[in-house]
Design an enzyme around this catalytic site. Structure first.
Site, short mmCIF file in Angstrom:
data_model
loop_
_atom_site.label_atom_id
_atom_site.label_comp_id
_atom_site.label_asym_id
_atom_site.label_seq_id
_atom_site.Cartn_x
_atom_site.Cartn_y
_atom_site.Cartn_z
N ASN A 188 8.79 -34.83 -38.25
CA ASN A 188 8.82 -36.11 -38.12
C ASN A 188 9.24 -36.35 -36.93
O ASN A 188 9.87 -35.67 -36.03
CB ASN A 188 9.88 -36.50 -39.31
CG ASN A 188 9.58 -36.23 -40.47
OD1 ASN A 188 8.13 -36.25 -40.88
ND2 ASN A 188 10.18 -35.74 -41.50
N ASP A 197 11.07 -39.48 -36.38
CA ASP A 197 12.02 -40.40 -36.42
C ASP A 197 13.56 -40.18 -36.06
O ASP A 197 14.24 -41.12 -36.07
CB ASP A 197 12.09 -40.91 -37.92
CG ASP A 197 12.23 -39.86 -38.90
OD1 ASP A 197 13.23 -38.98 -38.80
OD2 ASP A 197 11.37 -39.70 -39.94
N HIS A 253 6.51 -32.59 -33.51
CA HIS A 253 5.43 -33.59 -33.25
C HIS A 253 6.23 -34.41 -32.18
O HIS A 253 5.57 -35.77 -32.06
CB HIS A 253 5.04 -34.16 -34.25
CG HIS A 253 4.19 -33.26 -35.39
ND1 HIS A 253 3.89 -33.73 -36.43
CD2 HIS A 253 3.45 -32.30 -35.10
CE1 HIS A 253 2.87 -32.69 -37.09
NE2 HIS A 253 2.82 -31.67 -36.10
N CYS A 310 6.88 -42.08 -18.78
CA CYS A 310 6.22 -42.91 -17.88
C CYS A 310 4.84 -42.07 -17.73
O CYS A 310 4.51 -41.01 -17.50
CB CYS A 310 6.65 -42.87 -16.43
SG CYS A 310 5.57 -43.92 -15.49
N CYS A 316 4.32 -41.57 -13.45
CA CYS A 316 5.05 -40.79 -12.47
C CYS A 316 6.05 -39.71 -13.55
O CYS A 316 6.96 -38.87 -12.90
CB CYS A 316 6.14 -41.41 -11.66
SG CYS A 316 7.46 -42.28 -12.69
N SER A 322 6.82 -31.27 -47.02
CA SER A 322 5.59 -31.24 -46.34
C SER A 322 4.55 -30.83 -47.14
O SER A 322 4.68 -29.61 -48.05
CB SER A 322 5.87 -30.16 -45.11
OG SER A 322 4.72 -30.11 -44.47
N ASN A 365 8.41 -29.83 -52.66
CA ASN A 365 7.54 -30.96 -52.24
C ASN A 365 6.88 -31.76 -53.58
O ASN A 365 6.92 -30.77 -54.73
CB ASN A 365 6.26 -30.49 -51.33
CG ASN A 365 5.40 -31.35 -50.68
OD1 ASN A 365 6.21 -32.16 -49.82
ND2 ASN A 365 4.40 -31.36 -50.78
ZN LIG Z 1 6.76 -44.37 -13.54
#
Ligand SMILES: [Zn+2]
Length: 258
Positions: free
Chosen positions: A110, A112, A127, A135, A138, A201, A226
């Site tokens: 997850n 979150d 994940h 960015c 850069c 899962s 599950n």
């Molecule tokens: Zn940047």
């Protein structure tokens, strides 16, 4: 109704006993761990965001590169749900187990950040995470909170203060590799664990789905909690087909106090 012991009760007690005895446990959590917190399983067909706009396409690295607006348009409702979500009883129970002095590592699929919000400190985010952005030009990394609110409320695309490049949430999109450090970390923890828990899962996403097999092949015990069957149920010591928030607090409570 059988007033004595239902099989489910026995399974809870068997699971609690494995938690009591473990010296080192790894809990692998997936989308089903966060659905009780109101976050849809966006990879599952027919639920939430998956069915609405072909997320495989929208949530791909290709789309992000070609048309970041398409990605951000798709991502916005999900980001809002995540921003507003609170840890559920299962998140809190795992944090309680750590606070009680046990060696517990959570490897989560997850993005979150709810395990962190609940207070767990040893969390591997396989994940990636919505908690930070980077960015695309850069590579400067930013804490996500200041960007999240304007994005959710006005759709403002997050830009780099340094170079004005587009900031990408540090989540793994389709077509991207897992974060290497997290993946190595998860494998290392799995090798050292004497107990592996699969929780919420369905183990359908590789390579993460292979971790429980590595653990049982090395002799670790396995519990699967599950709603739907997984490929590894046949190798598990305990299988509980139920909602994580309905059973994990009970198991942890028995393990700590029982
Ligand atoms: Zn940047």
């Amino acid at each position: 109704m059988n007033p004595v012991h239902s099989p489910a009760q026995n399974a809870l007690e068997d699971a609690a006993e494995l938690f009591r005895k473990t010296r080192r446990v790894v809990v692998l959590t997936g989308a089903g761990f966060s659905t009780p917190s109101g976050i849809p399983d966006f990879r599952s067909e027919g639920t939430g965001l998956w069915s609405r706009d072909e997320p495989l396409e929208a949530a791909s690295l290709n789309t992000f590169r070609r048309s970041p607006q398409t990605f951000f348009h798709w991502f916005r409702p999900l980001a809002r749900q995540i921003f507003e979500a609170q840890p559920n009883a299962a998140h809190r129970a795992l944090a309680d187990f750590e606070r009680a002095g046990h060696a517990i590592t959570i490897a989560t699929q997850n993005i979150d950040g709810l395990h962190h919000k609940a207070g767990s400190t040893r969390v591997i985010e396989l994940h990636g995470t919505i908690r930070s952005l980077s960015c695309t030009q850069c590579f400067k990394q930013y804490e996500a909170t200041p960007f999240l609110k304007p994005f959710i409320e006005q759709g403002t695309v997050p830009l780099c203060a340094n170079c004005n490049g587009i900031l990408k949430p540090d989540v793994i999109l389709f077509g991207e590799q897992l974060p290497q450090a997290a993946w190595f970390d998860a494998q290392k923890e799995t090798r050292q664990a004497d107990l592996m828990i699969v929780a919420g899962s369905s183990l359908e996403v590789l390579p993460v789905a292979g971790l429980p097999m590595q653990a049982v092949d090395r002799g670790a015990h396995l519990i699967v909690i599950n709603n739907t069957p997984t490929y590894i149920n046949v190798r598990a010591d305990v299988v509980i087909m139920d909602d994580v928030a309905a059973v994990i607090p009970d198991i942890i409570n028995r393990a700590i106090h029982g």
